[in-house]
Structure formats: structure tokens, C-alpha cells
Enzyme design. Structure first.
Site, PDB file in Angstrom:
ATOM      1  N   CYS A   7       0.814  -1.213   0.000  1.00  0.00           N
ATOM      2  CA  CYS A   7       0.000   0.000   0.000  1.00  0.00           C
ATOM      3  C   CYS A   7       0.853   1.271   0.000  1.00  0.00           C
ATOM      4  CB  CYS A   7      -0.915   0.007   1.227  1.00  0.00           C
ATOM      5  SG  CYS A   7      -2.342   1.099   1.033  1.00  0.00           S
ATOM      6  N   ASP A 132      -6.248  -3.359  11.859  1.00  0.00           N
ATOM      7  CA  ASP A 132      -4.939  -2.777  12.144  1.00  0.00           C
ATOM      8  C   ASP A 132      -4.962  -2.011  13.458  1.00  0.00           C
ATOM      9  OD1 ASP A 132      -6.120  -0.325  11.643  1.00  0.00           O
ATOM     10  OD2 ASP A 132      -4.890   0.170   9.901  1.00  0.00           O
TER      11      ASP A 132
END
Length: 211
Positions: A7, A132
Site C-alpha cells: 500500500c 490494524d
């Protein structure tokens, strides 16, 4: 087979690195000025045109107007929209309605601090969820033990990405122990805030080694 997503791509050379490494997904942070990985829609188009068709493009958004991810999905510039803010169920429905795409295209990120956060994530109507620490792109790790006894069961109910604190060294254990659909890396594959070719190659190799 566990998927891997790299990412925060923002430069042409970042695209070259992922084209070489061939992760399953790559993410572009779009319209998020607070992120150092932020890019404009115009830059997205340029980088996307350079991307191999063997790597799936994901747009990452934070509390943006639903019209933007919907338009990029509809136009095929991105294949999935990852929502990283306080987007609710109504927002998810709106993106689907505006894009004309009914399912399979939305990832919703959830910060995990307590076990109930995991439960809340899996109740989302999003097609996939990302778990996360809640401080995107920092490399901080939440308490993975909160997934004990649940991850493999939940994987069958809703695919999830594990993010934060992952490294080539701990990826194999995380994959074997918690059974995520995929792993998501950003700062772990950077050096001095820039994507690092060798680290990307090592991360992808680490995931593939588990198969």
C-alpha cells in the site's frame, strides 16, 4: 493462498517494484492530504496506466465524498475501494449504488484495541475487512492475540487483511497462526519514507514461502 497487498504507492518506480514483485494487490492513497503517501486523481491515472494487469489496484480513502470512490470503481481505474475513516453502513451502500457494483469491491478498515473491535469489524457489510492498529501506515501492531481462536473461523465468514507491524520475519508466523485472507504492508517496505524494492521483494517472498 494468502494474498499480499503493498500500500501507499506514489511514484513511477514504486509501480516498477510491484510489477516485478507481483503482489496480489497494490494500494493508492487518494485525496488524503494528511498522508505523506497521498496522490491526486490525476497522478493515480498516470500510475495506474503503468501497473501490470496481474496486480489489482485498490484505492484507499479516508472520509471522502462517496462519489469519488464510486466513480473510480465505475470507471475501472481501481478494482476495490478501501475505506479507512469513519465510513458507516450508509456510506458503503451509497458507494455501491453510485458505482453500480453490488459486491466484492469494498474493504473497510477497523482499528483493533479490544476483542469487541474484532466482532464489530466482522459485522460490517463490507466485502472484506482490514484489521490494524488504527494509525494507518505507521507500522504499529495491535495485539494479535485478540484474534486467537477466531481468525480461522472468521476467515470463512468474511475475508480479512491483517495490517500493522508486519515484517518479512514475522509474516510466516502471522499467516500460519491467524489465517488472514491477506496481509497489508506499507511502512514495512519503505526506507526513509520511500518504497524499497528489496523490501517489497522480501515481503512478497515471505508470504509465498508459507504456501
Amino acid at each position: 493462498m494468502t494474498k499480499i497487498k503493498i500500500c501507499g504507492l506514489s511514484r513511477p518506480e514504486d509501480i516498477d517494484y510491484v510489477n516485478e514483485a507481483r503482489p496480489d494487490y497494490c494500494g493508492f492513497v487518494i485525496g488524503v492530504p494528511s498522508s505523506r503517501r497521498n496522490i491526486s486523481v490525476e497522478t493515480l491515472y498516470r500510475l495506474r496506466s503503468r501497473l501490470s494487469d496481474q496486480v489489482t489496484a485498490v484505492g484507499v480513502f479516508v472520509n471522502t465524498e462517496a462519489e469519488l470512490p464510486a466513480r473510480l470503481l465505475k470507471d475501472g481505474v481501481i478494482s476495490l475501494a478501501q475505506l479507512h475513516g469513519q465510513e458507516d453502513e450508509a456510506y458503503i451502500r451509497k458507494v455501491r449504488e453510485l458505482s453500480g457494483i453490488s459486491g466484492g469491491r469494498i474493504i473497510k478498515a477497523f482499528p483493533v484495541r479490544r476483542r469487541k473491535d474484532v466482532e464489530r469489524a466482522f459485522k460490517s457489510s463490507a466485502d472484506m475487512v482490514l484489521l490494524d492498529h488504527g494509525k494507518g501506515g505507521t507500522g504499529e501492531r495491535f495485539d494479535w492475540s485478540l484474534l486467537e481462536g477466531r481468525a480461522h473461523k472468521r476467515k470463512k465468514e468474511k475475508p480479512f487483511f491483517l495490517a500493522g507491524g508486519l515484517t518479512p520475519e514475522n509474516i510466516p508466523e502471522a499467516v500460519r497462526r491467524y489465517g488472514p485472507y491477506g496481509v497489508d504492508l506499507s511502512s514495512a517496505v519503505e526506507t526513509d519514507g520511500r518504497k524499497d524494492r528489496e523490501k517489497i521483494l522480501a515481503a512478497v517472498a515471505a508470504v509465498r514461502s508459507v504456501e
